[in-house]
Design a protein around this motif. Sequence first.
Motif, PDB file in Angstrom:
ATOM      1  N   CYS A  60       0.849  -1.184   0.000  1.00 40.31           N
ATOM      2  CA  CYS A  60       0.000   0.000   0.000  1.00 40.31           C
ATOM      3  C   CYS A  60       0.895   1.248   0.000  1.00 40.31           C
ATOM      4  CB  CYS A  60      -0.873  -0.034   1.245  1.00 40.31           C
ATOM      5  SG  CYS A  60      -1.404   1.561   1.797  1.00 40.31           S
ATOM      6  N   TRP A 115       0.496   4.148   1.166  1.00 33.89           N
ATOM      7  CA  TRP A 115       0.513   5.029   2.327  1.00 33.89           C
ATOM      8  C   TRP A 115       1.227   4.459   3.532  1.00 33.89           C
ATOM      9  CZ3 TRP A 115      -0.860   9.787   1.177  1.00 33.89           C
ATOM     10  CH2 TRP A 115      -1.646   9.962   0.044  1.00 33.89           C
ATOM     11  N   CYS A 116       1.464   3.158   3.520  1.00 31.69           N
ATOM     12  CA  CYS A 116       2.098   2.617   4.712  1.00 31.69           C
ATOM     13  C   CYS A 116       3.269   1.717   4.385  1.00 31.69           C
ATOM     14  CB  CYS A 116       1.067   1.890   5.568  1.00 31.69           C
ATOM     15  SG  CYS A 116       0.048   0.830   4.583  1.00 31.69           S
ATOM     16  N   CYS A 121      -3.815   1.356  -2.185  1.00 31.44           N
ATOM     17  CA  CYS A 121      -4.371   0.893  -0.916  1.00 31.44           C
ATOM     18  C   CYS A 121      -4.386  -0.610  -0.987  1.00 31.44           C
ATOM     19  CB  CYS A 121      -5.796   1.424  -0.759  1.00 31.44           C
ATOM     20  SG  CYS A 121      -6.731   0.700   0.601  1.00 31.44           S
ATOM     21  N   SER A 122      -4.222  -1.272   0.154  1.00 30.84           N
ATOM     22  CA  SER A 122      -4.240  -2.732   0.096  1.00 30.84           C
ATOM     23  C   SER A 122      -5.609  -3.219  -0.370  1.00 30.84           C
ATOM     24  CB  SER A 122      -3.877  -3.327   1.452  1.00 30.84           C
ATOM     25  OG  SER A 122      -4.866  -3.038   2.396  1.00 30.84           O
ATOM     26  N   CYS A 181      -2.046  -0.915   5.679  1.00 28.07           N
ATOM     27  CA  CYS A 181      -2.035  -0.085   6.887  1.00 28.07           C
ATOM     28  C   CYS A 181      -2.685  -0.847   8.041  1.00 28.07           C
ATOM     29  CB  CYS A 181      -2.829   1.193   6.675  1.00 28.07           C
ATOM     30  SG  CYS A 181      -2.322   2.103   5.229  1.00 28.07           S
ATOM     31  N   CYS A 202      -6.024   3.004   7.587  1.00 31.56           N
ATOM     32  CA  CYS A 202      -6.140   3.010   6.125  1.00 31.56           C
ATOM     33  C   CYS A 202      -6.451   4.424   5.661  1.00 31.56           C
ATOM     34  CB  CYS A 202      -7.242   2.052   5.683  1.00 31.56           C
ATOM     35  SG  CYS A 202      -7.570   2.117   3.922  1.00 31.56           S
ATOM     36  N   HIS A 203      -5.693   4.868   4.692  1.00 38.93           N
ATOM     37  CA  HIS A 203      -5.849   6.216   4.166  1.00 38.93           C
ATOM     38  C   HIS A 203      -7.236   6.406   3.566  1.00 38.93           C
ATOM     39  CE1 HIS A 203      -4.201   9.934   2.639  1.00 38.93           C
ATOM     40  NE2 HIS A 203      -4.762   9.694   1.483  1.00 38.93           N
TER      41      HIS A 203
HETATM   42  S1  FES Z   1      -4.411  -0.151   3.420  1.00 42.84           S
HETATM   43 FE1  FES Z   1      -3.054   1.496   3.246  1.00 42.84          FE
HETATM   44  S2  FES Z   1      -4.395   2.974   2.450  1.00 42.84           S
HETATM   45 FE2  FES Z   1      -5.725   1.351   2.634  1.00 42.84          FE
END
Ligand code: FES
Lengths: 326, 140
Positions: B13, B15-16, B42-43, B67, B72-73
Amino acid sequence: MIIATGFKPMSKDHFKEYSPQSPDVITSMEFERILSSTGPTGGELKRPSDGTKPKNIAMISCVGSRDERHHSYCSKVCCMYMLKHARILKEKYPYINLYLFFIDVRTAGKDFEEFYVYTKGLGAKIIRGGRVSSVDEKPNGKLRVRGFDVDLGSPVELEADLVVLATAIEPPDGVDELGRQFSATCGREGFLREVHTKLFPVETSAKGVLIAGCVQGPKDIPESIAQSRAAAASAASLIIPGKIKFEAIVSEVDKDKCSSCGVCVPLCPYNAIKLETYKDKEKAKIEAALCAGCGVCASACPSRAITFHGFTTEQILEQISALVEA
Amino acid sequence: MAEWEPRIIVIACHWCTYQGADLAGSLRYSYPPSIHIVRVPCSGRVEPEFITEAIKSGADGVFVGGCHFGDCHYRSGNYNTIKRFNLLKRALVDLGLEDERVKLEWISGSEGKKFAEEMTVFDAKIRELGPNPIKGGANV
Ligand code: FES
């Protein structure tokens, strides 16, 4: 849309060890009112129980903050407002004995350390060393405070007429629900979350929904003001151009491929997907201005009717096979 | 024959886990060279097909990183991920694939060290399991 609900001071009732039933055990917020000239006593310092003037006052910090049983976070402002109260008291009533119990004194910030040193110079006793273990009511109407002093290296016990608890800053009730209504996310402690601690401090995960002040986390007045001005400016910068720019990374439905199953509709965290009539059938439609580009819908679509621009299934599969075979 | 080296696909993902990988790099934590990262926003974007395709085309392990819950973003993407992932994993196990060959883990952007550790552990596990048994074979 700016959410600025402020905070809620934690109630003293959670702390049975500090005799919350006693009228002379009060929260800092109540104490602030007692000190205020527009407060219930007209600014006169009185014990709530019998209206006499207290001679020994104990203040306890970190009540509910930095405490695994309640909140793990530091409420940030308590150390400073306790020192402020101490200063007001000591300047006005120098003969009062004032005992301030701290885990440690946190005075990070411009001029704060100087304030602390000055207040200490006025004669307020600072007792550092963990949490006060108990406040008990004595038969003579006074309160017995027991704690520990690391400087002495021994337990301390004193008799106070008034005990002030610096209770934690909490998110106000219903913030989670409010956040949900506006699609803004809540953190573990119940405060609303900014998108990015450093780069987007007032933006939430919902576009156009901004936060300011203690709804985002404990903070003092200057910080709240700075944040609210930032939020106002961010809101203005969204409105003034008269147009909205959105990311190119959004999902799009191929209506001819869509089988009208509707699985994507509840999956979208931003409610950007609606069913609308197309060639006499209900077909999914993604509102590009609302889409944040997560791709959840594209992954779920059983008909592969949703193209997620920038991260299409073909692109990702191509990447995977290239990496596997390389 | 040249010594077998595993090939591991990490779907991360943006963002993380991807940031975690970045941080691992800037903090100079090393992780095995068998790791190959594919970035997704995103995952929740991870289609089960991504995993099956990777396995089918010969990846020895697939690791999905997202995340932590609540982080989660896009609010709830990772909840979808775990549901899909668990279903898929059950199917893969039924097809005879080892349970540990695919893995889902939450790694945040500040967990550079965790990223490197997870990668090292996963790599070691895959080495222990040996090459992907259905490489190029069964139509998953
Ligand atoms: S899992 Fe990282 S943004 Fe949804």
